[in-house]
Design an enzyme around this catalytic site. Structure first.
Site, mmCIF file in Angstrom:
data_model
loop_
_atom_site.group_PDB
_atom_site.id
_atom_site.type_symbol
_atom_site.label_atom_id
_atom_site.label_comp_id
_atom_site.label_asym_id
_atom_site.label_seq_id
_atom_site.Cartn_x
_atom_site.Cartn_y
_atom_site.Cartn_z
ATOM 1 N N PRO A 241 0.835 -1.212 0.000
ATOM 2 C CA PRO A 241 0.000 0.000 0.000
ATOM 3 C C PRO A 241 0.863 1.253 0.000
ATOM 4 C CG PRO A 241 -0.733 -1.563 1.692
ATOM 5 C CD PRO A 241 0.589 -2.064 1.175
ATOM 6 N N HIS B 297 -5.151 -12.726 -0.039
ATOM 7 C CA HIS B 297 -4.627 -12.210 1.226
ATOM 8 C C HIS B 297 -5.709 -12.256 2.309
ATOM 9 C CE1 HIS B 297 -1.116 -10.766 -0.954
ATOM 10 N NE2 HIS B 297 -0.588 -10.354 0.180
#
Length: 434
Positions: free
Chosen positions: A186, A395
């Protein structure tokens, strides 16, 4: 009805328990990368589980611990007061032994390394600061919850509030050094502009993110200060796909964030990327933009102090029903900018239609959902449901499986899969013990 999540989709042997109670996690299964370390390490520390992770990052081209994973596990060890073996670069097996004194008890009594002025996590490479935060945040939040719980029980008089704040801190501070905007992680602006508002809306968890220096690949060298504070949680939105999703014109505000670093990247390139990004977003998300309501803006930031040249963009969307979504990536001067921004817009369309959160948010919420179900913080914490885009990412599936298997009998995550692209999946987390 909701089917139990994790069990059907998780292969045999993801988590196994020895007669002595040690849990063994196979790091080559399911997601097969660093997320297994981040999730299992945090769960083991908070819940005082003996843990062994084998075949670490077994699905990656270079298996074993990389510097960012190593630094994250060192933080888990130091913050919780436990012991950990196998902490060296390239190691494919680590073992964690929790402190003889329960971690939450230490946090409540302000012992060990839990309460210091600022926690430094320096990966010393371009390893992602944001992934270090994923490792550290659950432990930091757990410490704040128990401190707040003790403060509430203590019930000091109003005139002693200053002393109470000293004895029972309401905030923690982290200093993260490494890569702020790097591939396969991210972006730091996603944490500040997307993750933070969602955490405050869902949990009353306030993140104050201050980017002191951008860190791009390959040198890294970025620095981010993060303040973490518990506030009174807002009432969450009803955990169903909202009517706003049916009306398609759901965007209240859209911010296109363009960042760059180093003298080799000119501000002209930054402005050029911003122009391409705005044109692409307005075209690709037109179906969700309302001419009288939607606001579209561009913000740019250039960091000449960055050690490596880099470009990145993030498309941030705030919906009329209070959700915040985001998608973006790092680029270079040779990238097809319009194609990259178009791909980010494509990622956002499904959750916009479904009234859900974006794909990147899924696994970042799950450990915190389990934590708040266990420890409480507000009246609705014992059972919480959050709508996310369908289908669940690998994930997220891995994180669900780890929580359900490592915390069996204490916390249960269930998933109700959405139907098609326009249907939100509902993730429910429930405490099984009072």
């Amino acid at each position: 009805t909701m089917a139990a999540a994790g069990e059907p989709s998780s292969p045999e042997g993801l988590v196994s328990a020895s007669p002595s109670g040690e849990l063994t996690v196979d790091g080559s299964l399911m997601e097969g990368g660093g997320q297994i370390l981040r999730t299992s390490g945090a769960l083991a520390a908070i819940w005082d589980r003996r843990l062994r992770v084998v075949r670490i990052r077994g699905k990656r081209s270079k298996p074993g611990l990389r510097p960012q994973h190593l630094r994250g596990l060192e933080f888990v060890r130091d913050f919780s007061g436990g012991a950990m073996a196998g902490l060296e670069a390239g190691s494919t097996e680590v073992a964690f032994i929790p402190s003889e004194d329960a971690f939450l008890g230490q946090a409540e009594r302000s012992e060990s390394g839990v309460w210091i002025e600022e926690h430094l996590l320096d990966v010393k490479t371009a390893g992602a600061c944001t992934l270090l935060l994923q490792t550290a945040l659950p432990l930091v939040v757990a410490s704040l919850v128990v401190a707040k719980r003790r403060a509430r029980r203590a019930g000091e008089a109003e005139e002693k509030s200053k002393q109470r704040r000293k004895l029972f801190p309401s905030a923690q501070r982290l200093c993260l050094k490494g890569g702020t905007d790097v591939p396969h992680a991210p972006l730091v602006d996603y944490v500040a502009l997307v993750l933070a508002p969602n955490l405050e809306r869902l949990f009353g968890l306030h993140l104050a993110v201050d980017v002191r220096r951008r860190g791009f690949f390959p040198k890294g060298g970025g620095e981010v200060r993060v303040g973490v504070e518990l506030r009174s949680p807002r009432r969450p939105d009803p955990a169903t796909a909202t009517d706003a999703g049916k009306d398609r014109k759901v965007i209240r505000r859209c911010e296109i964030r363009v960042v760059s670093g180093h003298k080799k990247i000119s501000q002209g390139q930054t402005r050029a990327l911003a122009k391409v990004a705005e044109e692409t977003v307005r075209a690709d998300l037109e179906a969700f933009l309302h001419p009288d309501i939607s606001q579209v803006g561009v913000t740019m930031a250039h960091d000449s102090k960055s050690l490596s040249p880099g470009l990145a963009f993030l498309v941030v969307v705030e919906t009329c029903d209070g959700r915040t979504l985001g998608a973006g990536e790092t680029l270079n001067a040779k990238s097809d900018w319009a194609e990259a921004v178009g791909a980010a817009c494509a990622e956002l369309r499904a959750p916009l239609r479904a009234g859900a959160l974006d794909n990147h948010m899924q696994d970042q919420l799950l450990v915190l959902m389990a934590l708040f179900a266990k420890l409480g913080h507000d009246e609705g914490a014992a059972t919480r449901t959050v709508p996310v885009a369908s289908p669940l990412t690998l994930h997220a599936q891995t994180c669900v499986a780890l929580i359900n298997q490592m915390l069996r009998g204490e916390v249960a995550l269930t998933v109700q899969e959405g139907e098609g692209e326009a249907g939100a999946s509902l993730i429910q987390c429930k405490s099984l013990k009072g």
